[in-house]
Motif scaffolding. Structure first.
Motif, PDB file in Angstrom:
ATOM      1  N   LEU A 183      20.706 -10.617  -1.294  1.00  0.00           N
ATOM      2  CA  LEU A 183      19.617 -11.367  -0.675  1.00  0.00           C
ATOM      3  C   LEU A 183      18.375 -11.272  -1.566  1.00  0.00           C
ATOM      4  O   LEU A 183      17.979 -10.178  -1.978  1.00  0.00           O
ATOM      5  N   GLY A 184      17.787 -12.424  -1.888  1.00  0.00           N
ATOM      6  CA  GLY A 184      16.558 -12.435  -2.673  1.00  0.00           C
ATOM      7  C   GLY A 184      16.768 -12.582  -4.168  1.00  0.00           C
ATOM      8  O   GLY A 184      15.807 -12.732  -4.913  1.00  0.00           O
ATOM      9  N   THR A 185      18.033 -12.529  -4.610  1.00  0.00           N
ATOM     10  CA  THR A 185      18.323 -12.637  -6.035  1.00  0.00           C
ATOM     11  C   THR A 185      19.161 -13.887  -6.292  1.00  0.00           C
ATOM     12  O   THR A 185      20.216 -14.058  -5.673  1.00  0.00           O
ATOM     13  N   ALA A 186      18.667 -14.748  -7.191  1.00  0.00           N
ATOM     14  CA  ALA A 186      19.421 -15.957  -7.529  1.00  0.00           C
ATOM     15  C   ALA A 186      20.764 -15.562  -8.130  1.00  0.00           C
ATOM     16  O   ALA A 186      20.863 -14.583  -8.878  1.00  0.00           O
ATOM     17  N   TYR A 187      21.795 -16.332  -7.794  1.00  0.00           N
ATOM     18  CA  TYR A 187      23.125 -16.078  -8.361  1.00  0.00           C
ATOM     19  C   TYR A 187      23.361 -17.065  -9.498  1.00  0.00           C
ATOM     20  O   TYR A 187      23.189 -18.274  -9.327  1.00  0.00           O
ATOM     21  N   ILE A 188      23.704 -16.530 -10.675  1.00  0.00           N
ATOM     22  CA  ILE A 188      23.985 -17.420 -11.809  1.00  0.00           C
ATOM     23  C   ILE A 188      25.412 -17.937 -11.630  1.00  0.00           C
ATOM     24  O   ILE A 188      26.397 -17.239 -11.882  1.00  0.00           O
ATOM     25  N   ALA A 189      25.496 -19.177 -11.173  1.00  0.00           N
ATOM     26  CA  ALA A 189      26.789 -19.740 -10.792  1.00  0.00           C
ATOM     27  C   ALA A 189      27.563 -20.254 -11.998  1.00  0.00           C
ATOM     28  O   ALA A 189      28.791 -20.304 -11.976  1.00  0.00           O
ATOM     29  N   LYS A 190      26.846 -20.682 -13.014  1.00  0.00           N
ATOM     30  CA  LYS A 190      27.470 -21.109 -14.271  1.00  0.00           C
ATOM     31  C   LYS A 190      26.504 -20.748 -15.395  1.00  0.00           C
ATOM     32  O   LYS A 190      25.292 -20.844 -15.226  1.00  0.00           O
ATOM     33  N   ASP A 191      27.081 -20.343 -16.510  1.00  0.00           N
ATOM     34  CA  ASP A 191      26.218 -20.052 -17.652  1.00  0.00           C
ATOM     35  C   ASP A 191      26.859 -20.607 -18.908  1.00  0.00           C
ATOM     36  O   ASP A 191      27.294 -19.877 -19.791  1.00  0.00           O
ATOM     37  N   TYR A 192      26.927 -21.959 -18.958  1.00  0.00           N
ATOM     38  CA  TYR A 192      27.568 -22.615 -20.102  1.00  0.00           C
ATOM     39  C   TYR A 192      26.698 -22.548 -21.351  1.00  0.00           C
ATOM     40  O   TYR A 192      27.190 -22.636 -22.455  1.00  0.00           O
ATOM     41  N   GLY A 193      25.385 -22.442 -21.129  1.00  0.00           N
ATOM     42  CA  GLY A 193      24.504 -22.405 -22.300  1.00  0.00           C
ATOM     43  C   GLY A 193      23.068 -22.608 -21.909  1.00  0.00           C
ATOM     44  O   GLY A 193      22.726 -22.599 -20.715  1.00  0.00           O
ATOM     45  N   ASN A 194      22.220 -22.765 -22.915  1.00  0.00           N
ATOM     46  CA  ASN A 194      20.773 -22.752 -22.696  1.00  0.00           C
ATOM     47  C   ASN A 194      20.107 -24.116 -22.893  1.00  0.00           C
ATOM     48  O   ASN A 194      18.902 -24.194 -23.103  1.00  0.00           O
ATOM     49  N   ASP A 195      20.898 -25.185 -22.814  1.00  0.00           N
ATOM     50  CA  ASP A 195      20.269 -26.498 -22.976  1.00  0.00           C
ATOM     51  C   ASP A 195      19.335 -26.811 -21.813  1.00  0.00           C
ATOM     52  O   ASP A 195      18.275 -27.398 -22.010  1.00  0.00           O
ATOM     53  N   ALA A 196      19.742 -26.443 -20.620  1.00  0.00           N
ATOM     54  CA  ALA A 196      18.920 -26.740 -19.431  1.00  0.00           C
ATOM     55  C   ALA A 196      19.379 -25.842 -18.286  1.00  0.00           C
ATOM     56  O   ALA A 196      20.424 -25.183 -18.383  1.00  0.00           O
ATOM     57  N   THR A 197      18.574 -25.825 -17.223  1.00  0.00           N
ATOM     58  CA  THR A 197      18.962 -25.091 -16.006  1.00  0.00           C
ATOM     59  C   THR A 197      18.936 -26.048 -14.820  1.00  0.00           C
ATOM     60  O   THR A 197      17.975 -26.817 -14.660  1.00  0.00           O
ATOM     61  N   ILE A 198      19.989 -25.998 -14.019  1.00  0.00           N
ATOM     62  CA  ILE A 198      20.012 -26.743 -12.757  1.00  0.00           C
ATOM     63  C   ILE A 198      19.894 -25.712 -11.642  1.00  0.00           C
ATOM     64  O   ILE A 198      20.616 -24.713 -11.627  1.00  0.00           O
ATOM     65  N   ILE A 199      18.942 -25.937 -10.737  1.00  0.00           N
ATOM     66  CA  ILE A 199      18.735 -25.009  -9.620  1.00  0.00           C
ATOM     67  C   ILE A 199      18.987 -25.753  -8.317  1.00  0.00           C
ATOM     68  O   ILE A 199      18.408 -26.818  -8.080  1.00  0.00           O
ATOM     69  N   SER A 200      19.847 -25.197  -7.485  1.00  0.00           N
ATOM     70  CA  SER A 200      20.067 -25.786  -6.174  1.00  0.00           C
ATOM     71  C   SER A 200      20.378 -24.671  -5.184  1.00  0.00           C
ATOM     72  O   SER A 200      20.275 -23.481  -5.522  1.00  0.00           O
ATOM     73  N   ALA A 201      20.733 -25.072  -3.956  1.00  0.00           N
ATOM     74  CA  ALA A 201      21.077 -24.090  -2.919  1.00  0.00           C
ATOM     75  C   ALA A 201      21.886 -24.798  -1.848  1.00  0.00           C
ATOM     76  O   ALA A 201      21.798 -26.012  -1.690  1.00  0.00           O
ATOM     77  N   GLY A 202      22.674 -24.034  -1.128  1.00  0.00           N
ATOM     78  CA  GLY A 202      23.469 -24.604  -0.041  1.00  0.00           C
ATOM     79  C   GLY A 202      24.719 -25.281  -0.571  1.00  0.00           C
ATOM     80  O   GLY A 202      24.818 -25.632  -1.751  1.00  0.00           O
ATOM     81  N   PHE A 203      25.679 -25.475   0.320  1.00  0.00           N
ATOM     82  CA  PHE A 203      26.986 -25.968  -0.111  1.00  0.00           C
ATOM     83  C   PHE A 203      26.892 -27.356  -0.739  1.00  0.00           C
ATOM     84  O   PHE A 203      27.435 -27.599  -1.815  1.00  0.00           O
ATOM     85  N   ILE A 204      26.189 -28.275  -0.065  1.00  0.00           N
ATOM     86  CA  ILE A 204      26.174 -29.659  -0.558  1.00  0.00           C
ATOM     87  C   ILE A 204      25.482 -29.739  -1.914  1.00  0.00           C
ATOM     88  O   ILE A 204      25.991 -30.346  -2.860  1.00  0.00           O
ATOM     89  N   GLY A 205      24.335 -29.091  -2.040  1.00  0.00           N
ATOM     90  CA  GLY A 205      23.594 -29.134  -3.290  1.00  0.00           C
ATOM     91  C   GLY A 205      24.338 -28.438  -4.414  1.00  0.00           C
ATOM     92  O   GLY A 205      24.447 -28.957  -5.531  1.00  0.00           O
TER      93      GLY A 205
END
Lengths: 315, 283
Positions: A183-205
């Motif tokens: 709780l309170g810590t973002a989970y790195i769901a994919k780490d393919y590389g450093n070109d960009a970061t996509i941030i979302s939350a919840g199942f649909i997003g």
């Protein structure tokens, strides 16, 4: 995305977890507003008939009763559809729960576009904005059933007002079983590389964000995907690290563009970084249709996310 | 009830008026009309009926009170101070910067205040929740809920009325301060139906008693646990006069909120202390 055969729906996992807490702690009680067969709270009611209260179709009273139960030493879990537990009972959440310093767990099911079958009245596209404006409210948007146990366990150690966004019916697991979440810590769901970061939350997003990461990878764009399942308090460190380490940030809200996760990220980034940043979120009111249709209509599907990332990177 | 207790509670009610008057005057103004109309009810509750301990205000084993008409907090604070929860002079910090006595009830600030209120109607539901908690925990204590009659305009009160009957909250006692006036004027000109509060609660399946809200004897009788049908919550309709006990306010129109200057304070103090003196002389 693995769908484990015979897997439980998110709502079943949630109320199993609440039942587990109830077995350990006699203060745990559950309230619903004539939606217990939709929310899955009826399974809890079957096991704990004396600790389940169907309040009828009266969200304001239900939230107030929950506040009173907390004042009397209990820990209530209170469900209605996300639109109603937030919009309809907001002042009760504000005054009777949060301002009064009580310990109440609000469960809003079918947040955002998940209400697509019922349309604009039932689509909570502003619930995060409303809850985020109340001091101290912890907001969690579950994307994977594996998050439920650790989040609820952590909530038992830290009294306060919690708002849980719960997509009821999915059986899909976005992450391998045994994945650890805090709780309170973002989970790195994919780490393919450093070109960009996509941030979302919840199942649909998150499902769209993960699909977008794979689409981009095929095109040679390697991104990081953060599952910001704790929307408040936001993991500012993870956001700032993404801004420092990757070349662009895109947020995807299963929510209005106003006041949701993207706004929370913007509040962290503003004045601190020049990293290119775009927010994707719904504009206007919801409407009925399939989930694919509303995702497309609001420009929130994987293709839209991938195109936004490419646009920011100029590729 | 013997006459000694009756006189003691009458004096307690007048002291609630006096202490809340001084607090409101120190703040420059406040909701004296609705404070004075419920003074006898508070006196009977805190003076005799409620089992509370000023040295352990948050003990789970106690009777609880939710003042849902939260703007009348100074009346409750006066009762608590007179009961020994905190020094009487603390009330003079009402609404001052950093005070522990905001005029709307705040359970986190003021010792002995059982629930935060101020958004009308909400105390109804939290009181029901507290009563339910006592039932679940098998604590044989009651929760008293004070509602204003203007507050009965709020739908949440009637949601709670359905809920409390369904859950058989026999340990919940709602007292309705039926003083006939709300902020903008007489209740009969705004939502006239609230004058039928007794019939309304009865039709929701509650025990219903109607008493003279300025008679400590009648209120005391209505608050005895034996009154009413078991397994039902109880509503006690207090027929009251807004501003009761100060001739400048009593029964006058538009006394929801009053500004109190120095001369008016002296005038009201004189009226109330004269009554206290004559009650004491009669003891």
């Amino acid at each position: 995305m693995p769908i484990i055969d015979g897997a439980l729906e998110m709502r079943q996992v949630f109320y199993q977890s609440v039942g587990r807490l109830a077995a350990q702690d006699e203060r745990v009680v559950v309230l619903d507003a004539d939606l217990s067969s939709s929310s899955g709270a009826n399974a809890f009611a079957a096991n704990y008939p004396d600790r389940f209260f169907n309040c009828g179709i009266q969200e304001a009273n239900m939230v107030g009763v929950a506040a009173g139960l907390s004042a009397g030493g209990f820990i209530p879990f209170v469900h209605s559809f996300a639109a109603f537990i937030s919009r309809r009972a907001l002042d009760q959440v504000f005054v009777s729960c949060a301002y009064a310093g009580l310990d109440v767990r609000l469960v809003g099911s079918d947040p955002g576009l998940a209400g697509h079958a019922n349309g604009g009245t039932h689509m909570a596209l502003e619930d995060v904005a409303l809850m985020r404006s109340i001091p101290g409210v912890v907001i969690v948007d579950f994307s994977d059933p594996g998050m439920i146990d650790p989040v609820l366990d952590a909530s038992m150690r830290q009294p306060g007002v919690y708002y849980f966004r719960l997509f009821r019916k999915t059986r899909e697991n976005l992450y391998p079983q045994g994945t650890e979440f805090e709780l309170g810590t973002a989970y790195i769901a994919k780490d393919y590389g450093n070109d960009a970061t996509i941030i979302s939350a919840g199942f649909i997003g998150m499902r769209e964000a993960l699909k977008a990461a794979d689409l981009l990878r095929r095109d040679g764009v390697a991104v990081r995907v953060l599952d910001m399942f704790t929307i408040a308090p936001l993991d500012a460190g993870a956001v700032l690290a993404a801004a420092a380490q990757t070349r662009a940030i895109v947020t995807l809200d299963n929510h209005s563009i106003t006041g949701g996760l993207g706004s929370a990220v913007a509040e962290i980034l503003a004045g601190r970084t020049a990293t290119p940043f775009r927010r994707l979120g719904a504009t206007g009111f919801g409407e009925v249709g399939t989930l694919d249709y509303v995702l497309e209509k609001f420009g929130l599907n994987a293709a839209a996310v991938a195109a936004t990332v490419r646009g920011l990177l100029g590729v | 009830m013997d006459s000694a207790l009756e006189q003691e509670l009458q004096i307690f009610a007048e002291n609630i008026r006096l202490a809340s008057l001084r607090a409101v005057a120190a703040a420059g103004g406040g909701h004296l009309g609705g404070i004075f109309s419920m003074a006898e009810a508070l006196a009977v509750l805190y003076g005799d009926v409620m089992r509370v301990n000023p040295r352990n205000p948050a003990a789970p084993e106690r009777d609880k009170l939710v003042l849902s008409k939260g703007h009348c907090g100074p009346g409750l604070f006066a009762a608590l101070a007179l009961k020994g929860f905190f020094p009487l002079e603390d009330l003079l910090t009402l609404n001052q910067n950093g005070t522990l006595f905001p005029s709307h009830c705040d359970r986190q600030k003021t010792p002995g205040v059982d629930m935060t209120t101020g958004s009308l109607g909400q105390g109804a539901s939290s009181a029901a929740g507290i009563a339910l908690a006592d039932q679940l925990a098998r604590r044989a204590y009651r929760t008293f809920l004070i509602l204003g009659d203007g507050e009965l305009d709020e739908g949440q009160v009637w949601e709670m009325a359905l809920f409390a009957r369904q859950r058989k909250l026999r340990n919940l006692v709602a007292l309705v301060d039926l003083n006939g006036q709300q902020l903008d004027g007489d209740t009969r000109d705004i939502c006239a139906g609230v004058a039928n509060a007794g019939a309304m609660f009865a039709s929701f399946g509650w025990n219903m008693l109607a008493v003279d809200g300025h008679s400590v004897r009648e209120i005391h009788a209505a608050l005895q646990p034996a009154a009413g049908v078991p397994m039902q919550p109880t509503a006690i309709i207090l027929k009251t006069i807004k501003g009761r006990g100060w001739s400048r306010l009593e029964g006058k129109p538009k006394v929801h909120h009053s500004v109190v200057d120095e001369a008016q304070l002296r005038e009201a103090e004189a009226e109330i202390t004269r009554r206290i003196a004559s009650l004491q002389a009669a003891v």
